[in-house]
Design a protein around this motif. Sequence first.
Motif, short mmCIF file in Angstrom:
data_model
loop_
_atom_site.label_atom_id
_atom_site.label_comp_id
_atom_site.label_asym_id
_atom_site.label_seq_id
_atom_site.Cartn_x
_atom_site.Cartn_y
_atom_site.Cartn_z
N SER A 368 23.54 -18.70 -17.42
CA SER A 368 22.78 -19.06 -18.62
C SER A 368 23.74 -19.70 -19.61
N PRO A 369 23.23 -20.52 -20.53
CA PRO A 369 24.12 -21.22 -21.46
C PRO A 369 24.99 -20.30 -22.30
N GLY A 370 24.50 -19.08 -22.58
CA GLY A 370 25.27 -18.17 -23.41
C GLY A 370 26.33 -17.37 -22.69
N PHE A 371 26.42 -17.57 -21.36
CA PHE A 371 27.42 -16.80 -20.61
C PHE A 371 28.40 -17.77 -19.96
N ALA A 372 28.20 -18.09 -18.71
CA ALA A 372 29.18 -18.91 -17.99
C ALA A 372 28.89 -20.40 -18.11
N LYS A 373 27.88 -20.75 -18.94
CA LYS A 373 27.57 -22.16 -19.20
C LYS A 373 27.32 -22.93 -17.91
N HIS A 374 26.61 -22.24 -16.99
CA HIS A 374 26.22 -22.82 -15.72
C HIS A 374 27.41 -23.13 -14.80
N ASN A 375 28.57 -22.54 -15.06
CA ASN A 375 29.67 -22.63 -14.10
C ASN A 375 29.53 -21.46 -13.15
N LEU A 376 28.69 -21.62 -12.15
CA LEU A 376 28.39 -20.54 -11.21
C LEU A 376 29.64 -19.98 -10.56
#
Length: 568
Positions: A368-376
């Motif tokens: 999610s944008p508020g966590f890993a900013k979509h860097n899975l």
Amino acid sequence: MKEKSSHKFIVYQMMFHLWGNTNTDLAFNGSCERNGVTKFKDVSLKALQALAKKGYTHLYATGIIEHATMEDFTAYGSPLDHPSIVKGRAGSPFAIKDYYDVNPFLASEPAKRMEEFEEMLERIHVSGLHLILDFVPNHLARQYYSDKKPKGIIDFGMNDQTDKSFDPNNNFYYLPGTQFSVPSGLDIPVPYSIPYIEIPAKVSGNNVFSAQPSKDDWFETVKLNYGIDFQHEEKTYFDPIPDTWLKLLDVLIYWTNKGVDSFRCDMAEMVPVEFWAYVIPKIKAIKPEITFIAEIYQPHRYHEYIFQGGFDYLYDKVGLYDALRRLMEERPEATVEDITRVWQHESGEFAEHMLRFLENHDETRINSPGFAKHNLWSTIPAMVVTACLHHGPVMLYMGQEFGEAANEVEGFNMAQDRTSMFDFWRVETHQRWMNQGKFDGALLTKEEKLLDEFYVDLFQWVHAHPAIQKGHFFDLQYAQNEHYPKRKVYSFLRYTSKEKLLIVCNFESKQSYSLDIQLPTLAKDMMNVSGVNCQLIKAFIPPTSKEFSSTIDGAILPPNSAYIFKIS
């Protein structure tokens, strides 16, 4: 040095009412009939075998015990809950309405809901898995009423002296001379004309001594009284044993006798440790192998809840989770030294008692944008540390293994970063993995499949290696030279007398590092080795990375990756 026993089981958390839902045509604030809901039968042998194959050992089924809801099951003996004191159409799984029942909407035939639960539990055990059930000891739904209680059981609050704000044998706390007022600003999807009446007002679950809590409080719940007088310097009245303790012991005995394997105890730190010291030994006398897991956020209390209270495991949220999240978010202040500080606090006495995770129902989704900013792929080094740092249990939240983003707006839950526990909805990536009951993941994207393969590979690898299961731990950070990237690369040892592993994790998302790991004399002595030969036996790397090395000499550690070497 004596080797320890293994605590390394792997927990799969399922938000139960969402887990089996295959409906893709969903309505905002939809009912269970409109939007769909899990049925006990959905947890089939085929589904359970698919989960076991992934490496899970325990299922934490959130939301089984009956809680307050806006659905109407009065035809099946379950009283109607007033919608103004229920969060969402589904309701909160932690606003328990009947401790001796399961949610009627989970059953294909609501009149036979307990039989269907018991059949599911039998399937879980046949599949070699264990069931973790929620035990919510701090609070209950405002309209608690048990229509399924065993003979001789008296409901909470039935014998309370409601004209007293506190009495040691009251089950609840009261605000005499007041009437409860519904919080302002609530958007209630089910119309109602009859107001909710509560006289006197009870204290809300998060210790709010107000007749009108806010909508952000746990207004849908009431605080249970364990014999602590909060309004008079928290004086305690534990002798004789308070009535609330006895009632909750009966609840634990009931579910233990049903065959439950473990209890995840919600907000255990809001309940006095003396209560746990009283009930846990009594339950373990009935079923010695049963385990208790505490949700707790005060590290300075870890010791007492393990060694005095008797808990087997505690949530490692304010510790490893927070440290890893900072690294995954690449905050300027983030450093792997935070991991060292975590184990230094937890090591020795209780590291093996920490249950570790990167997601659960309370935390934001990684993707999610508020966590890993979509860097899975920041998941790789973080999850390797989570699973391998010590030998306590590990937990994964349904959908995490596919990179679930939880970006749908469901109803009560408006945050596009968490999967709702208050609404009848779905988990979109999980639905595609289920693939209409095939449980083959055929509908997942290529990237989602690769992420899932990483988790399966990691968990199966953990199961196969005694050094990870029960080995000793040694942090190598202090021994590295000035060329070692101490802020972004974390190195440690896990070892037994027969297996010795070096694990190196790179939390940098863009930069590779050349490896030059120093093994200090103390580490060699503890592992009982002299000369050291390191061979790479496992590499967890993002699919975009091409760099790979078979030895530690000259090895390049790619971004967001983890290497595991065998020391001989």
